[in-house]
Design a protein around this motif. Structure first.
Motif, mmCIF file in Angstrom:
data_model
loop_
_atom_site.group_PDB
_atom_site.id
_atom_site.type_symbol
_atom_site.label_atom_id
_atom_site.label_comp_id
_atom_site.label_asym_id
_atom_site.label_seq_id
_atom_site.Cartn_x
_atom_site.Cartn_y
_atom_site.Cartn_z
ATOM 1 N N TYR A 232 0.835 -1.201 0.000
ATOM 2 C CA TYR A 232 0.000 0.000 0.000
ATOM 3 C C TYR A 232 0.876 1.260 0.000
ATOM 4 O O TYR A 232 0.672 2.177 -0.785
ATOM 5 C CB TYR A 232 -0.933 -0.010 1.211
ATOM 6 C CG TYR A 232 -1.725 1.249 1.376
ATOM 7 C CD1 TYR A 232 -2.857 1.477 0.597
ATOM 8 C CD2 TYR A 232 -1.351 2.223 2.292
ATOM 9 C CE1 TYR A 232 -3.596 2.644 0.729
ATOM 10 C CE2 TYR A 232 -2.073 3.389 2.432
ATOM 11 C CZ TYR A 232 -3.187 3.598 1.649
ATOM 12 O OH TYR A 232 -3.904 4.769 1.790
ATOM 13 N N ASN B 267 1.390 4.051 -3.027
ATOM 14 C CA ASN B 267 1.195 5.487 -2.819
ATOM 15 C C ASN B 267 2.449 6.279 -3.152
ATOM 16 O O ASN B 267 2.370 7.353 -3.726
ATOM 17 C CB ASN B 267 0.780 5.776 -1.375
ATOM 18 C CG ASN B 267 -0.675 5.490 -1.142
ATOM 19 O OD1 ASN B 267 -1.459 5.409 -2.072
ATOM 20 N ND2 ASN B 267 -1.044 5.322 0.107
ATOM 21 N N CYS B 268 3.595 5.763 -2.778
ATOM 22 C CA CYS B 268 4.863 6.447 -3.031
ATOM 23 C C CYS B 268 5.168 6.492 -4.524
ATOM 24 O O CYS B 268 5.667 7.492 -5.025
ATOM 25 C CB CYS B 268 5.986 5.752 -2.278
ATOM 26 S SG CYS B 268 7.552 6.633 -2.362
ATOM 27 N N GLU C 225 3.011 6.293 -7.095
ATOM 28 C CA GLU C 225 1.791 6.469 -7.876
ATOM 29 C C GLU C 225 2.095 7.137 -9.212
ATOM 30 O O GLU C 225 3.125 7.784 -9.390
ATOM 31 C CB GLU C 225 0.751 7.258 -7.087
ATOM 32 C CG GLU C 225 1.142 8.680 -6.788
ATOM 33 C CD GLU C 225 0.170 9.353 -5.843
ATOM 34 O OE1 GLU C 225 -0.838 8.748 -5.462
ATOM 35 O OE2 GLU C 225 0.443 10.500 -5.482
ATOM 36 N N ALA D 151 2.850 13.064 -1.883
ATOM 37 C CA ALA D 151 1.996 12.086 -1.208
ATOM 38 C C ALA D 151 2.330 11.960 0.274
ATOM 39 O O ALA D 151 1.624 11.288 1.014
ATOM 40 C CB ALA D 151 2.124 10.725 -1.882
#
Length: 133
Positions: free
Chosen positions: A25, A29-30, A32, A65
């Motif tokens: 996850y 996110n990192c 993206e 983010a």
């Protein structure tokens, strides 16, 4: 309270699955789509089999983010690790230092803009001034 070896093993496996999902996850996110990521590696001494070994940890930071993640891939530092972490990602830019493994990014490994870190570049200029006075 005494617990059997199998009970303890089951709990470790369940915890490992949970943390694997958390790490995926954070990694998603990192890394993206269309993000700008700072990427660097560092080393630490790790005691393995009663000997100390130099092992590398990779750090990815996505300021937008607000995610930072550390990746440990068997302590390796080569191109295979870099490719394994970044493969299949569509980033806008990747900011790195002057480590030569990042040159493989520019050789068609990934279709992203490779941006050099100005702090590292500034250090090289300072070193050149010290040599030449």
């Amino acid at each position: 309270m005494w617990q059997s070896r199998q009970t303890i093993t089951n709990r470790f496996e369940k915890g490992a699955r949970f943390f694997k999902e958390v790490i995926e996850y954070l990694k998603n996110n990192c890394l993206e789509k269309d993000s700008v990521v700072n990427y660097d590696e560092t080393w630490r001494c790790a005691k393995m089999a009663s000997k100390f070994w130099k092992r590398h940890v990779w750090c990815l930071v996505n300021l937008q983010a607000r995610v930072a993640i550390y990746c440990y891939e068997d302590g390796a530092r080569g191109c295979k690790v870099l490719k394994g972490i970044l493969e299949g990602r569509v980033l806008r830019a990747l900011q790195t230092d002057g480590y030569n493994v990042y040159l493989y990014l520019d050789d068609g490994m990934l279709d992203i803009d490779h941006v050099c870190c100005m702090a590292h570049a500034g250090g090289k200029f300072k070193y050149a001034v010290e040599i030449e006075h």
